[in-house]
Design an enzyme around this catalytic site. Structure first.
Site, PDB file in Angstrom:
ATOM      1  CB  SER A   1      -0.897  -0.004   1.247  1.00  0.00           C
ATOM      2  OG  SER A   1      -1.520   1.253   1.424  1.00  0.00           O
TER       3      SER A   1
ATOM      4  CE1 TYR B   1      -3.904  -1.890   4.954  1.00  0.00           C
ATOM      5  CE2 TYR B   1      -3.697   0.427   4.372  1.00  0.00           C
ATOM      6  CZ  TYR B   1      -3.807  -0.889   3.996  1.00  0.00           C
ATOM      7  OH  TYR B   1      -3.800  -1.220   2.667  1.00  0.00           O
TER       8      TYR B   1
ATOM      9  CE  LYS C   1      -1.663  -4.055   3.195  1.00  0.00           C
ATOM     10  NZ  LYS C   1      -1.974  -5.353   2.576  1.00  0.00           N
TER      11      LYS C   1
END
Length: 325
Positions: A113, A137, A141
């Protein structure tokens, strides 16, 4: 992403095998994939955290390569529920890699991402920008990217394609598959669509005081069809060259929240009332890609416009007001 990429894989001559626990998806997708592609798609139901099960599936189907989509992806939710994200995203990736290693399957396309760039000092963003994170989040990643790099140092036989998504939106032009979030949508486009169709009274715009042209956040929105084709191109590159890579998948330009709203109103012919709200923790002002490396390595670039994205989402939403239910 998974369902649209299945279609793209079949169109490119591959045979996809779906592994899904249906925690945030619907079995009805399988029937619709068959409608679109003209063939049944094999699906194995289970959890990526179940390492022996994943290994057994890989062995049974003699899988040549894996695309890993199984992760939670909402910035705001990750701030509120960080442990959910660390368990599902990081532990899920460890489980998958262990299963792949045991099954002697070492070709992986990973959904990373643009959040690994944190709050970038400038835009557009190239792959050599410093990595950082502003929310759990994004942290998951980043950790998984580091884990993959360590795996390749330990065993150079691994073939790894890391795809740093920007903001996927849109739906298949058939209107048969699209985004159907459970509960309140965490992402902009499905929320806009639900307001346009009357399921929600208004859109909350989180922050109108950013240093952007209209004060709202700017993102690089990319059509899910373009992104699916990027995954196929990444897999083909890995299988042909055996060389690992990390690339941005984006359009190279950004649109603000209010620009997306206006584009959706034009596509749908419906109003999308907005209400301004405070910024969300973990959000950044603007984020868009410099996608030249993907074009050079993979022969890929985004082709579809914001108008295309909005038109396809409206076709999906208006034709499936209750999603897959």
């Amino acid at each position: 992403m998974g369902s649209h990429t299945c279609v793209a894989l079949i169109e490119a001559g591959f045979t996809p095998i779906i592994l899904d626990n249906f925690s945030n998806s619907h079995p009805a997708v399988l029937q619709r994939l068959a409608q679109i592609t003209g063939r049944a798609v094999v699906c194995e139901q289970g959890d990526v955290l179940d390492t022996p099960w994943v290994e057994a599936v890989l062995r049974r189907h003699q899988v040549a390569g894996v695309m890993h989509f199984a992760g939670d992806k909402a910035v705001g939710e990750s701030v509120a529920q960080p442990l959910k994200y660390y368990r599902n995203n990081i532990s899920g990736a460890v489980s998958l890699l262990e299963a792949m290693q045991a099954a002697n399957c070492q070709t992986l396309v990973f959904s990373s991402s643009a959040t690994v760039y944190g709050d970038p000092a400038s835009v557009p963003i190239t792959e050599d920008f410093p990595r950082q994170h502003t929310n759990p989040y994004g942290h998951t990643k980043l950790v998984i990217e580091d884990m993959l790099a360590a795996m390749q140092v330990a065993d150079p036989a691994w073939q790894l394609g890391v795809l740093r998504y920007f903001n996927p939106v849109g739906a298949h032009p058939s209107g048969l598959i699209g985004e159907d979030p459970s509960g309140i949508p965490n992402n902009l486009m499905p929320f806009v669509a639900q307001v346009a169709i009357g399921k929600r009274p208004f859109l909350n715009v989180y922050g109108n005081d950013y240093a952007t042209p209209d004060g709202t956040g700017v993102r690089d929105y990319i059509h899910v069809q373009d992104l699916a084709q990027g995954h196929v191109a990444a897999l083909q590159r890995l299988l042909q060259s055996g060389e690992s890579f990390t690339v941005n998948l984006g359009t190279g330009s950004g649109n603000s929240v209010l620009e997306v709203v206006k584009a959706f109103e034009l596509a749908s012919g419906r109003p999308v009332p907005c209400q301004m709200a405070a910024r969300r923790p973990g959000d950044v002002a603007q984020c868009y890609a410099y996608p030249a490396l993907a074009q050079r390595l993979l022969g890929w670039r985004a082709e579809r416009t914001l108008a295309d994205m909005c038109t396809d989402v409206w076709r999906w939403q208006s034709g499936n007001p209750n999603g897959y239910q």
